[in-house]
Design an enzyme around this catalytic site. Sequence first.
Site, PDB file in Angstrom:
ATOM      1  N   ASP A 479       0.754  -1.240  -0.019  1.00  0.00           N
ATOM      2  CA  ASP A 479      -0.103   0.096   0.029  1.00  0.00           C
ATOM      3  C   ASP A 479       1.072   1.168   0.019  1.00  0.00           C
ATOM      4  O   ASP A 479       2.052   1.176   0.334  1.00  0.00           O
ATOM      5  CB  ASP A 479      -0.927  -0.005   1.105  1.00  0.00           C
ATOM      6  CG  ASP A 479      -2.304   0.920   1.298  1.00  0.00           C
ATOM      7  OD1 ASP A 479      -2.357   1.587   0.155  1.00  0.00           O
ATOM      8  OD2 ASP A 479      -3.135   0.570   1.930  1.00  0.00           O
ATOM      9  N   ASP A 549     -10.387   2.562  -3.446  1.00  0.00           N
ATOM     10  CA  ASP A 549     -11.321   2.186  -2.100  1.00  0.00           C
ATOM     11  C   ASP A 549     -12.875   2.123  -2.280  1.00  0.00           C
ATOM     12  O   ASP A 549     -13.501   1.459  -1.297  1.00  0.00           O
ATOM     13  CB  ASP A 549     -10.698   3.147  -1.334  1.00  0.00           C
ATOM     14  CG  ASP A 549      -9.437   2.486  -0.596  1.00  0.00           C
ATOM     15  OD1 ASP A 549      -8.880   1.328  -1.015  1.00  0.00           O
ATOM     16  OD2 ASP A 549      -8.677   3.478   0.008  1.00  0.00           O
TER      17      ASP A 549
HETATM   18  C1  DGJ Z   1      -5.841   1.869   1.889  1.00  0.00           C
HETATM   19  C2  DGJ Z   1      -6.028   0.887   0.986  1.00  0.00           C
HETATM   20  O1  DGJ Z   1      -6.669   1.076  -0.423  1.00  0.00           O
HETATM   21  C3  DGJ Z   1      -7.227  -0.224   1.710  1.00  0.00           C
HETATM   22  O2  DGJ Z   1      -7.703  -1.256   1.022  1.00  0.00           O
HETATM   23  C4  DGJ Z   1      -6.497  -0.512   3.143  1.00  0.00           C
HETATM   24  O3  DGJ Z   1      -5.554  -1.402   3.021  1.00  0.00           O
HETATM   25  C5  DGJ Z   1      -6.277   0.714   3.957  1.00  0.00           C
HETATM   26  N1  DGJ Z   1      -5.186   1.431   3.205  1.00  0.00           N
HETATM   27  C6  DGJ Z   1      -5.219  -0.067   5.196  1.00  0.00           C
HETATM   28  O4  DGJ Z   1      -4.852   1.472   5.821  1.00  0.00           O
END
Ligand code: DGJ
Length: 737
Positions: A479, A549
Amino acid sequence: MGLRLVFFLVCFCAGSLAALHAQQTSIQSVGGGDAWLLSAGEMSYAIGINDAKMPQTLYWGSRIGSVAGLPPARMHPEIASQEPPVATTPLEYTAWSSGGLPYEPALKAAFPDGNRSMTLRFDHAEQKGSAMLELTLRDQVEPVFVHLYYQLYPQGILARWSEIENRSKVVVTLENAASATWNLPPDPRYQLESLTGRWGGEFQLQRETIHPGASVLESRRGHTSHQTNPWFQVTAAGATTENAGPVWFGELGWSGSWRISVEEVESHAVRVTGGYNPFDFAYPLAPGALLATPHFYAGYTSAGEGEASRILHRFQQEAILPQAPHPRPRPVLYNSWEATGFDVNEAGQMSLIERAARLGVERFVIDDGWFGQRKNDHAGLGDWYVNPDKFPHGLKPVIERVHALGMDFGIWVEPEMVNPDSDLYRKHPDWAMHFPGQPRTEMRNQLMLNLARPDVRAYVFGFLDELVSKNDIAFLKWDYNRIWAEPGWEEVPLAEQKTIYVKYVENLYSILVELRRKHPKLEIESCSSGGGRVDLGILRDTDQVWPSDNTDALDRLTIQDGFSHAYTTGIMMAWTTDVPNFLDARSVPLLFRFHVAMSGSLGVGNSLNKWTDAEMQLATEQIAYYKSIRPLVQQGLLYRLTPALATPGHWATEYVAPDRSQAVVFAYLQATAYGEPFPIIRLEGLEPAATYVLTPQDRTKAPLLPQQATGAELMGSGIRLQLRGDYQSTVVTLKRQ
Ligand code: DGJ
């Protein structure tokens, strides 16, 4: 029958010579070695050295056999004193201020004596086989050389990049270094398509008329960005549709700040220049040093936007992705991020593991929250030890249980970041990106590590290597949750500090490469608060991406449709999640959520402990069904039957096996209005003469569907589905008899 004849007949029966060409790349050197015709797939691209000894684009379009009919390479005459020849001639790679170039240069350099002018002229060419051409240019005064690379791929893609080599005795500072300029022939109908967005709303397809002046697609954020993806497509208004007409398209392979300038110059000619973002850019080249620019991939088709996407998808599957040419199927994964947030612990994850395994999930992933003092997003990034309160026995029992139930194990990391509230930051505050004496901007309470620094690179590789070596980890969700601010690098001399833009990303790539080399079975997902880091650079070393997301199934239809213009849906992770959706507060039926997620690489992100038996059963059935269609969805040919921007509220997507023997169709309805029936869906990409057996997943939603029909019928009169109400969806499979 000889093998060659069989091969020819197979191709011929497929209805076109496309399959033949698709296997071939060729480079013809003509005109005594000062012109070249490059062909790949259905595309040709011609270059000639003109009378000013500058390489000039002669042609970019459908495949042609020779350059005989093309205009010769010749500098255009000065039309007016306001528009010098370098402005109107479609040059392959321009340096500023050569001849008074008023448009986006590919190269701009500063010399220590104050000179800021370069004029690049052809020096020599080298052809390597049928797929690689290198043209070397040299500044007319200084011994600074530019190598232009042209690499052909049989899928119909030409990759271009440059290397700038300083053979002088002084430091030359590059202030602008593009990979390539693509010249399109003059046409007043041009429109630019791009993918823009924001967090939670990535990959929105935009279409605008190209007009005199520049449209700039870019990221200044240090990474690829949610706001604009480094992909473009130029179409002709009134001529290009999803299934027909010219499309010139391209995408950059770079995960740092980038820029693509689309300029209409003289008489409706268009030039597209892309590479490093020149904003805040300065790259000093010491004597003997060299800078390589990112790969800029492009293609052309006369068969519409759908075909442009399919060329890119095939190219990514066969030439870019780490497992190319045969990427492994993406496993169905479970991830509890939306269900549990940071509240991950051994007991909670154990109970989810049991439920996930019952569903048929193949990979169990622990997301954010398992390490350091990570209770929320205020602390812990940088401290990559297992949190002893949450996992008192370490990860071992969890991983063993995951394996015992037949799944593999994945874990979330955000390696490039640090919370000020972490042991790492307390020990190495200088590792965070900053300008001396200036405040450090936090985003999500975190700072960026300066990965350009060798010690930071060593630390990041070291902890990842240890994590993967000590635990049986099959998958990392990598991430990256903020953009750059204060990109300082005070440990290197002032003149070198801006090289951070290049060296950071180079180190990122080198970590991925080294990690994969050491752990060949490891798979990695590129995630950046959703789809902030999806590009052909990161995709060389990552197997899948998290496009957004936003997991609301309705929004996802648009996001996924936009995504499919630039990237294969084989890498596009899509989860079902709980309703009401956390972002839109919308509740759509679980089946609709599954069908949307099943048109990419399926994942489940629900609170499984709250599911009823009926929900568990529905999910189990859909996951089993998905596995049966997975090869088609992940590696088939995608046909967008209802193109974005055309049919609000209705979507239909079809995936066809490359040999046309099978297909699967997804159909979605947002809401019935005025009692209108769901529109007829005309299929694409089938063999007209072949008979296909049609099997709906749910006969009640397809009462009029014939049991079998020819490809011609299915593509001509189409199929009728009975989708009525709100958030209705269904799936139909086809098998050639
Ligand atoms: C952002 C990601 O896009 C999410 O899927 C998740 O992993 C969060 N970060 C976790 O902090």
